[in-house]
Design a protein around this motif. Structure first.
Motif, mmCIF file in Angstrom:
data_model
loop_
_atom_site.group_PDB
_atom_site.id
_atom_site.type_symbol
_atom_site.label_atom_id
_atom_site.label_comp_id
_atom_site.label_asym_id
_atom_site.label_seq_id
_atom_site.Cartn_x
_atom_site.Cartn_y
_atom_site.Cartn_z
ATOM 1 N N LEU A 877 0.806 -1.212 -0.084
ATOM 2 C CA LEU A 877 0.069 0.038 0.101
ATOM 3 C C LEU A 877 0.951 1.051 0.057
ATOM 4 O O LEU A 877 0.708 2.192 -0.599
ATOM 5 C CB LEU A 877 -0.870 -0.018 1.130
ATOM 6 N N GLN A 878 1.911 1.030 0.880
ATOM 7 C CA GLN A 878 2.596 2.437 1.017
ATOM 8 C C GLN A 878 3.430 2.552 -0.463
ATOM 9 O O GLN A 878 3.548 3.877 -0.782
ATOM 10 C CB GLN A 878 3.888 2.223 2.028
ATOM 11 N N SER A 879 3.644 1.502 -1.013
ATOM 12 C CA SER A 879 4.696 2.073 -2.360
ATOM 13 C C SER A 879 3.911 1.802 -3.853
ATOM 14 O O SER A 879 3.973 2.616 -4.520
ATOM 15 C CB SER A 879 5.728 0.917 -2.367
ATOM 16 N N GLN A 880 2.888 0.923 -3.762
ATOM 17 C CA GLN A 880 2.028 0.810 -4.976
ATOM 18 C C GLN A 880 0.373 1.183 -4.915
ATOM 19 O O GLN A 880 -0.022 0.765 -5.526
ATOM 20 C CB GLN A 880 2.371 -0.555 -5.393
ATOM 21 N N GLY A 881 0.413 1.786 -3.723
ATOM 22 C CA GLY A 881 -1.167 1.850 -3.403
ATOM 23 C C GLY A 881 -1.931 2.604 -4.448
ATOM 24 O O GLY A 881 -3.098 2.304 -4.799
ATOM 25 N N ASP A 882 -1.481 3.797 -5.194
ATOM 26 C CA ASP A 882 -2.149 4.352 -6.146
ATOM 27 C C ASP A 882 -2.529 3.470 -7.397
ATOM 28 O O ASP A 882 -3.396 3.818 -8.248
ATOM 29 C CB ASP A 882 -0.890 5.560 -6.709
ATOM 30 N N SER A 883 -1.582 2.339 -7.535
ATOM 31 C CA SER A 883 -1.878 1.744 -8.900
ATOM 32 C C SER A 883 -2.507 0.373 -8.855
ATOM 33 O O SER A 883 -2.317 -0.394 -9.659
ATOM 34 C CB SER A 883 -0.689 1.459 -9.635
ATOM 35 N N TRP A 888 -8.234 -3.616 -5.281
ATOM 36 C CA TRP A 888 -8.676 -3.094 -4.256
ATOM 37 C C TRP A 888 -9.243 -4.273 -3.205
ATOM 38 O O TRP A 888 -9.311 -4.599 -2.256
ATOM 39 C CB TRP A 888 -9.366 -2.072 -4.281
ATOM 40 N N ASP A 920 -4.759 7.500 2.786
ATOM 41 C CA ASP A 920 -3.998 7.901 1.622
ATOM 42 C C ASP A 920 -4.863 7.440 0.519
ATOM 43 O O ASP A 920 -4.873 8.132 -0.662
ATOM 44 C CB ASP A 920 -2.581 7.497 1.429
ATOM 45 N N PHE A 921 -5.657 6.352 0.465
ATOM 46 C CA PHE A 921 -6.382 5.794 -0.684
ATOM 47 C C PHE A 921 -7.708 5.723 -0.942
ATOM 48 O O PHE A 921 -8.087 5.296 -2.122
ATOM 49 C CB PHE A 921 -5.695 4.418 -0.735
ATOM 50 N N THR A 924 -8.388 6.928 -4.455
ATOM 51 C CA THR A 924 -8.001 6.034 -5.488
ATOM 52 C C THR A 924 -8.645 4.969 -5.746
ATOM 53 O O THR A 924 -8.747 4.445 -6.958
ATOM 54 C CB THR A 924 -6.449 5.667 -5.667
ATOM 55 N N MET A 925 -9.507 4.639 -4.742
ATOM 56 C CA MET A 925 -10.378 3.134 -4.957
ATOM 57 C C MET A 925 -11.840 3.524 -5.670
ATOM 58 O O MET A 925 -12.362 4.730 -5.563
ATOM 59 C CB MET A 925 -10.470 2.575 -3.781
#
Length: 1709
Positions: A877-883, A888, A920-921, A924-925
């Motif tokens: 999540l910290q590194s690739q959460g956006d993508s 999800w 943070d996400f 994006t979801m």
């Protein structure tokens, strides 16, 4: 300056003439012939000089004659003359003016001198000059000159011998140099091929040129001489030594190899003469065996002779070096001999020089290659190369096995060995004491051999081969032979490998070039390669066994780091070379050797032992070294640096690693790192060994699989020294680099590596089954490292890698599976993070491939693996959460799969993931996942493992709500689109769409889900969770409720809020009252929360407050719903049940909520201050102060954002009420509903307990009652229109009840003021305020309201009574604070109830009464209801008690109040006298006066005089009131009342005694002032001049008569007492009294005098005169004060003394 320059020539001529003159002078007497010759010589020279232009040539022609005088001079044998002549001859020679003939003559002359033993050194000098300056000397002359030198070499004189030896060497060199120069001159000329060589030297010589011929003859004769044969050419030799001959041979062979190689004649000499000679001379050495030449042997064998043997070996070395190509066969013999000389049976020195010779060969790899090609590769030839290597090996071995004399170091005595080392330093130690510097050495099974520096690497500098001056064999220092052999081995390996590798590299370069050329060129190339390859392979095959044997033994025995390093380097280069040549067996053998050396001795490692068995080690088997031997140098090198446990299934003891093991390990690492590509199948060996080493050293895998030194705790028996501690990081670093370099391997090698690692890992797993020992994680860690560096080609590795690691994850051993998971998750994270080409976003297949193992991990049951999985999710999540996109649901599924039985750390990690998602996400979801997020967050709130997480998850729900609020529009749109799609699908399938809260729109449903979740949390069993959830629920509704559509509010009120209130009420009323022990031993629970009931109480408070707040802030919105009144009733019902709950906290809070919904705390309409805005919206202040719930250390709401938001969007709402409306809550039905609720609450809470109070019933608290009463005024404002007398009575009951409630003794110190302070409690203030509000309302109200005045007076007077008679509360025993005043112990007696200090309250009530009476005295109702009488009646109580009142201030206030009331009330009473409404008042008033002025209570002892005087002044005031307000109006007042007043004044005017006074105080304490005023009042009313009414006169008469009667009584008593007391003086107060009476009489007499006689009643006169006799009787008194007063009293009587008027009646006078 050259010898031919004119100056030089001139000089020469002069010198010669000088020499000749000197000669003639010397010989003048003794040798006349010489003299003459000299003189003719001078003439001759002059002549030559004069006639010739080329003087030197002329001189040379005539040299025989020129030299003659000097030769003659030498013939004299006179030393002086001889020296002079030789010097002159040398001068001629150096100018090269000597002819061949002259030279012959000179040599003959020198020979004679030699035979006569004269001037030997000069002779040698002369010969040398002659032979070196020119080439005129040839053949026999030359040979004669050489013989002459030889002869001088054997004289008795040492200096001569040495000089001659040097000269001989130089001369021999000169002869060969001449030949070389001659060859140079004839180089270009083609020669005739020589005739076929016969066998005689003579014939062969004929083909040679002159200088060559001389050289040939000389060399041939040297051979003859060495062979002890007669020379052919050097005629005249008398003796010769072999050593000298061999030296000369060697120097010629070494310095002029070209001569022998270019000229067949010379080659022939080599073959035919030199070689046989050498072989013959070697024979004694070959046959000799050390120790066999005993007396018993039949034929004594010639002993080897060191000087010869050593020189022979030198010759052999030269022969092999330079003439190997000529002498192939001979060299084979020589080499075989060399090998034999290394035999253990040979003398030490012989072996030493032999090994030096072998070393000389070893530094010439090309020579070695030739050996290999010439011998080893030939079918029937000796395997010379192999033999040499093996011989070196066995030589080294023999040194250990056959120790040098006495060099056995026993294991037992370590210290002695060291001392021994120091003593036997030998040349190697360089004289430095061995104790200080640890000497490099080898040690094996007790044999200790020091190691010396013998030569620079790659050069063979010999020591003993150079000892040409020694005749006896030297003593060889210990270790010398070993050191040379060791160097030889290393140089051999270095040479061979460098040579082959260089050629290999060249060949590879060539291959690369040919690869460009079309295919047909290749076969020839291959042939060429194969030839070279065969030689290389043969070389390696020939030498590897011997090398391995020797190196392994040395490695075993080495105690020196550098030596070890060199050995390891040799083994490493051999292994890599074998690998490159594809020779698997030797490669594996060398690798096995390094592996074995890395491990502790006798370490059982199957891979190695099985491998070692297949090797046939020729020399010996490799023995394990016993570490316990303390070698002499153990201080520094062979030390044990690590102790660890072996990696085996069965537990064993510990094993030790020495520094050498570590060194070997580094070599092994080096091998794998640099030569990984050639390892192939031996990866298995290398990795297995490394695994064991890593295990013993306790290196544990760290991040990314790199091995780091583990903590010492992990392996209890692992002990590491500092030496190895510093090495460990380096080792682990190399280990990592080793696997990093796998990225450069081709796919095949990479698969070799991975297969090896997987099989190692499987073994480790096998071993870890069924025991709880730490497993070896080496393979897993390295699989991870390998995977990480090969990310670019991960697809080819992914399945085998992750498949294996998933198996590891299910292993029962926790460390094992933990690392499996570590590796797996690290690979997944790296895979997702890697910049793939194409990127993952476009390559969903790869993304799923990478994520799949993560999902698989959910099937593992072990908690630790789940933990790793969740940690991995967190990092992803910290590194690739956006993508993540469509991933999800899977990720949220992993996060939400928590259960209460999982333990808190798992839950904590999962929660961190959730926190990250929420913070943070969310944007994006997909919005459809939002509800999943709410559910997951809710499930974290409900889990019971970790309270803080529950609390924080509630905070997350708040953050989620915030997000919904900010992104409302976007979410709504997306959800509605989704909803349409779903509905479409449902219609197609013919189903109804099923979702919670269905009729509401989807966005509202999202909110309702959130509220429902929070509602569930509000009734969680844990108080902190309930509190937090409650605050959050109400805050979200308050903050974001505006977003809901109106119909949705209906659901919120009935389904969310009231449902919650019901649950909370039920739980609170049924909660357990048991005390909860402090949790966890160290967490203290405050006493206000130490039962479940108390904790639920807090929840009830919060919930009720929250609901009330929502009703208050959202009232305008709620009133538009149809059923607001019902909701209002339900809410009031909840408030009432809370207020009447038997819990102070709840009840008080209920009132606060009540206040709030009544808007008693009115919201500020103008939102000028943010804080007010919050209050208006009802956001609880708790949320603004960062007071967190009793859980996590963070405020639940981030106030800043909240404030901003509120001011941003709530502007609209804050102006909600339309202008002109004071409050929206105007509906009177709502207010009366509220009044009824208030009345019920008041009645129930203040009703005293009925039965006996053994069971302590619940008593409401002061703050509660205060709040309750404080609500009334505001409530009253809204109901006053219809407030009836009936309601007032109800109110009165409640007020009285409230004031009567006692305080629990433990609360009293906080609520009660100290006794002396007259302060009201809040409750009492509130009660008075309530009455005040009422009376003010009546005051401004209509006429009919005024009937309520008497009721208010009644209420207030009841309160006034409390000052003397506190109220009872049922039958409860209360203790008055007055009694408890100085008795603290009693005050805190358990569960006692203290009645309040009612005095201040009663006094304040009294003041209110006075004020109110002041305003209302004339009101009809007040007059009719006898209010004044009631006031007096009430005041009578404190007045009569006076000093006995609980508080002194009470009676004072009562008096002043009475005075004030009377001053207002008496005129009214007089006014209404006729109506009879005040008739009953007068007796009350009289009694009140009586009780006060003549109180039964005595003043306390401690009253000061000043105090007393003040109190007296108050009494005086009362009398004055009587005199001003009552007596003047006697005619309006009932007679008996006036009578009572008079009697009182009379009583007061004669001072009554108070027996407790001291003498000193008596005059003050007698209330003289009071008596005086009473008396004066009496008098005043006795003699009024104008008697306007009979009433007044009546008063006067009555007053006077009373006074006189009183005086008479006092005087009589005094006389009586005086008589009885005899001499004793009477008490002071009695004396004072009598004085006062006397004064009063004198005052009366004065008054009577002034009065008109007709005003005085006859009766009065009679009483006055009757006093006189009594006064006279007082004359006898003893007191002077009384006497003077008596004088004044008797004085006025003279005015009455008149003669009697005589009336004779009936004859009497």
């Amino acid at each position: 300056m050259s010898t031919s320059s004119p100056e030089a020539v001139k000089k020469l001529l002069e010198n010669m003439q000088t020499d000749l003159r000197s000669l003639s002078m010397e010989c003048k007497k003794k040798f006349p012939p010489v003299k003459e010759a000299a003189e003719s010589g001078i003439v001759k020279i002059k002549t030559i000089a004069a006639r010739n232009t080329d003087i030197l040539a002329a001189l040379k022609e005539n040299s025989s004659e020129v030299v003659q005088p000097f030769l003659m001079g030498c013939g004299t044998k006179e030393p002086k003359i001889t020296q002079l002549c030789l010097a002159a001859i040398q001068r001629l020679m150096s100018h090269e003016v000597v002819s061949e003939a002259a030279a012959g003559n000179i040599i003959n002359m020198l020979w004679q001198l030699m035979e006569n033993g004269l001037e030997e050194l000069k002779l040698l000098q002369t010969v040398l000059v002659l032979l070196t300056t020119n080439t005129v000397v040839h053949d026999e002359v030359l040979s004669k000159a050489i013989v002459l030198c030889f002869r001088l070499h054997f004289t008795k004189d040492n200096i001569t011998n040495n000089t001659a030896a040097a000269t001989v060497r130089q001369v021999v060199t000169v002869v060969f140099e001449r030949m070389v120069a001659e060859d140079e001159r004839f180089k270009g000329i083609v020669e005739q091929p020589p005739p076929v060589q016969g066998n005689t030297n003579r014939r062969s010589v004929s083909t040679l040129r002159p200088s060559a011929k001389d050289a040939y003859m000389l060399f041939q004769d040297l051979c003859q001489l060495v062979n002890a044969d007669a020379p052919y050419w050097l005629v005249g030799m008398t003796e010769m030594t072999r050593t000298f001959g061999l030296e000369l041979l060697e120097s010629v062979l070494n310095d002029f190899p070209g001569v022998f190689l270019q000229h067949q004649e010379f080659s022939f000499l080599l073959k035919e003469r030199v070689c046989p000679l050498v072989i013959k001379l070697f024979s004694p050495n070959i046959k000799f065996r050390q120790g066999s030449s005993s007396a018993a042997s039949p034929a004594p064998v010639e002993k080897p002779y060191f000087p010869i043997c050593m020189r022979l070996l030198r010759v052999v070395s030269v022969l092999i070096k330079h003439f190997y190509s000529l002498l192939v066969t001979e060299c084979e013999i020589f080499l075989s001999l060399l090998v034999k000389f290394l035999d253990g049976e040979k003398p030490q020195w012989l072996r030493a020089v032999a090994v030096e010779s072998v070393h000389r060969l070893c530094v010439q790899p090309h020579l070695l290659r030739s050996f290999c090609q010439s011998y080893d590769m030939k079918q029937h030839s000796t395997k010379v190369f192999r033999d040499i290597v093996n011989a070196l090996g066995s030589f080294i071995q023999s040194l250990f096995i056959v120790p040098n004399a006495g060099n056995v170091a026993m294991c037992s005595n370590g210290p002695e060995i060291q001392i021994y080392c120091t003593a036997q330093g030998g040349p190697g130690t360089g004289g430095v004491s061995g104790a200080l510097t640890t000497q490099a050495a080898f040690e094996y099974r007790g044999t200790w051999i020091p190691l010396m520096t013998v030569s620079v690497q790659g050069s063979a500098k010999a020591t003993y081969l150079e000892m040409l001056d020694k005749v006896e064999p030297p003593s060889i220092p210990e270790g010398y032979a070993m050191s040379v052999a060791f160097s030889a081995l290393l140089d051999l390996v270095r040479g061979i490998t460098t040579m082959i590798e260089r050629e290999l590299a060249a060949e590879e370069a060539a291959t690369v070039q040919t690869d460009v050329i079309p295919f047909r060129n290749k076969p020839c190339n291959v042939l060429f390669v194969s030839g070279a390859h065969l030689v290389w392979e043969e070389m390696v095959n020939a030498c590897w066994c011997g090398l391995l044997a020797a190196l392994s033994l040395l490695l075993d025995a080495s105690t020196d780091e550098t030596a070890t390093e060199n050995i390891l380097k040799a083994e490493l280069t051999m292994a890599s070379l074998c690998g490159r040549l594809g020779l698997v067996t030797p490669r594996d053998a060398f690798i096995t050797a390094i592996c074995k050396a890395s491990l502790p001795p006798h370490y059982a490692l199957t891979v190695l032992s099985s491998n070692a068995a297949t090797l046939s080690s020729k020399a010996y088997s490799i023995q394990g070294q016993n570490v316990q031997i303390i070698s002499p140098s153990s201080e520094s090198h062979q030390q044990v640096v690590a102790v660890g446990q072996p990696l085996t299934a069965q537990p064993q003891g510990t094993v030790v690693l020495t520094a050498k093991n570590i060194q070997c390990m580094r070599t092994l690492l080096n091998l794998a790192h640099c030569h990984g590509a050639v390892l192939g199948t031996s990866w298995q060996l290398v990795l297995a060994t490394l695994q064991h080493l890593v295990w013993i050293l306790g290196l544990k895998p760290g991040v990314g699989g790199a091995l780091k030194p583990g903590r010492a705790v992990e392996g209890p028996s692992t002990v590491l020294t500092t030496a190895v501690m510093t090495d460990l990081p380096v080792i682990s670093n190399i280990l990592s680099r080793l696997f990093e370099s796998s990225q450069y391997l081709d796919d095949v090698s990479l698969h070799h590596l991975i297969n090896a690692l997987c099989s190692l890992s499987l073994e480790a797993m096998e071993m870890a089954y069924g025991n709880n020992k730490e497993p070896s994680l080496f393979a897993v860690a390295k699989l991870l490292e390998t995977g990480l560096v090969n990310m670019d080609r991960i697809e080819i590795l992914w399945r085998p890698l992750t498949g294996h690691l998933l198996e590891v994850c299910q292993h029962p051993n926790s460390r094992m599976r933990e690392w499996g998971a570590e590796a797996l998750t690290a690979l997944i994270k790296a895979g997702l993070a890697y910049k793939h080409d194409p990127p993952l976003a476009q390559n969903q297949r790869l993304q799923l491939l990478l994520l799949n193992p993560l999902k698989e991990l959910s099937n593992v049951l072990h908690a630790d693996i789940r933990q790793k999985q969740l940690e991995c999710v967190l990092q992803i999540l910290q590194s690739q959460g956006d993508s993540l996109g469509p991933g999800w649901p899977l990720v949220l599924g992993v996060i939400g799969a928590i259960r209460n039985d999982q333990g808190e750390s798992l839950i904590r990690t999962a929660f961190q993931c959730l926190q990250l998602v929420v913070t943070d996400f969310l944007p994006t979801m997909p919005c459809t996942c939002l509800q999943i997020v709410v559910d997951v967050a809710g499930s974290f709130g409900l889990q019971n493992q970790e309270l803080n997480i529950s609390l924080t998850s509630i905070g997350l729900l708040w953050n989620i709500s915030d997000y919904f609020f900010q992104r409302g529009e976007a979410i709504t749109q997306e959800l509605e689109r989704e909803e349409e799609a779903l509905q479409k699908q449902a219609q197609e399938k013919g189903e109804t769409l099923n979702r919670p809260f269905h009729p509401a729109p989807p966005f509202d449903c999202l909110w309702l889900c959130l509220y429902a979740k929070l509602g569930e949390l509000c009734v969680d069993p844990r108080p902190a969770v309930r509190k937090s959830a409650g605050q959050t629920l109400f805050s979200t509704i308050a903050a974001h409720g505006t977003l809901l559509q109106q119909p949705t509010w209906h659901i919120v009120v009935w389904k969310v809020l009231f449902q919650l209130l019901d649950c909370v009420r039920t739980s609170s009323t049924t909660a357990d009252k048991e005390k909860i022990e402090s949790g966890g031993g160290n967490i203290l629970i405050h006493h206000s929360r130490d039962t479940a009931e108390k904790q639920w109480a807090e929840t009830w408070v919060l919930t009720l407050a929250g609901v009330a707040r929502i009703f208050n802030t959202r009232r305008y919105l709620l009133q538009q719903l149809g059923d607001f009144f019902e909701a209002w009733e339900v809410l009031l019902n909840h408030i009432q049940s809370a207020a009447l709950s038997k819990n102070n906290e709840v009840s008080l809070a209920a009132l606060k909520s009540f206040q709030e919904i009544l808007q008693i705390v009115t919201p500020v309409k103008d939102s000028d201050k943010a804080g007010d805005a919050l209050a208006a919206m009802g956001v609880p202040p708790v949320l603004i102060d960062p007071l967190s719930a009793s859980g996590p250390g963070r405020p639940l709401v981030r106030s800043d954002s909240l404030l901003e938001r509120l001011t941003r969007y709530n502007g609209a709402e804050l102006q909600a009420p339309p202008p002109g409306e004071e409050s929206a809550l105007e509906d009177s039905a709502l207010w009366w509903s509220a009044w009824n609720t208030w009345y019920r609450m008041g009645t129930d809470s203040t009703r005293p307990p009925s039965g006996p109070t053994e069971k302590l019933s619940f008593i409401p608290s002061q703050p509660f009652l205060t709040a309750l009463i404080q609500i009334f005024p505001a409530l009253y404002q809204h109901i006053k229109a219809n407030f009836s007398m009936e309601d007032l009575k109800k109110l009165g009951v409640i007020l009285h009840g409230a004031v009567s409630v006692p305080i629990s003794s433990d609360a009293s110190p906080f609520i009660l003021p100290s006794y002396t302070e007259a302060v009201l409690t809040n409750l009492q203030e509130a009660v008075l305020t309530a009455l005040d509000v009422l009376q003010k309302a009546i005051c401004v109200g209509t006429e009919n309201l005024q009937v309520m005045y008497p009721a208010i007076f009644e209420q207030l007077l009841l309160f006034v009574e409390f000052s003397c008679k506190p109220p009872q509360y049922g039958r409860m025993e209360t203790k008055h604070v007055a009694n408890a005043k100085y008795n603290q112990i009693q005050l805190f007696a358990p569960a006692e109830w203290v009645a309040l200090n009612y005095v201040p309250f009663a006094e304040r009530s009294l003041e209110v009464v006075v004020d109110l009476y002041h305003k209302t005295a004339c009101h009809k109702a007040v007059i009719n209801e006898k209010v004044l009488q009631n006031i007096i009646k009430t005041l009578r109580m404190p007045l009569s008690l006076k000093y006995a009142c609980p508080s002194e201030s009470t009676w004072k206030l009562a008096v002043s109040s009475l005075l004030k009331v009377l001053s207002i009330g008496l005129p009214v009473a007089r006014q209404h006298a006729s109506s009879g409404k005040f008739d009953t008042m007068w007796p009350e008033l009289a009694n009140a006066f009586e009780d006060f002025l003549f109180t039964k209570s005595t003043p306390p002892d401690n009253v000061s005089i000043q105090e007393f005087q003040k109190n007296e002044a108050i009494d005086v005031e009362v009398v004055q009131l009587i005199s001003t307000e009552i007596l003047p109006f006697a005619n309006f007042i009932p007679k008996d009342f006036v009578g009572q007043i008079m009697a009182m004044l009379n009583k007061g005017s004669i001072h009554s005694q108070s027996p407790s006074f001291t003498e000193a105080e008596i005059d003050v304490r007698m209330r003289e002032e009071f008596s005086k005023v009473c008396f004066e009042t009496l008098l005043q009313f006795s003699f009024s001049n104008k008697v306007s009414t009979p009433q007044e006169g009546y008063i006067s008469r009555m007053a006077l008569s009373v006074l006189l009667k009183r005086s008479q009584d006092v005087l009589r008593r005094y006389v009586e007492d005086e008589r009885l007391s005899g001499r004793c003086p009477l008490p002071r107060q009695q004396v004072t009294e009598i004085i006062f009476v006397l004064k009063a009489i004198s005052t009366l007499m004065d008054s009577l005098k002034k009065t008109q006689p007709e005003n005085v009643d006859g009766n009065t006169w009679a009483q006055v005169i009757a006093l006189y006799p009594t006064l006279v009787e007082c004359i006898t008194c003893s007191s002077s004060e009384v006497s003077s007063a008596l004088k004044e009293a008797l004085g006025p009587f003279k005015d009455f003394m008149q003669p009697p008027i005589s009336k004779v009646q009936n004859g009497e006078s």
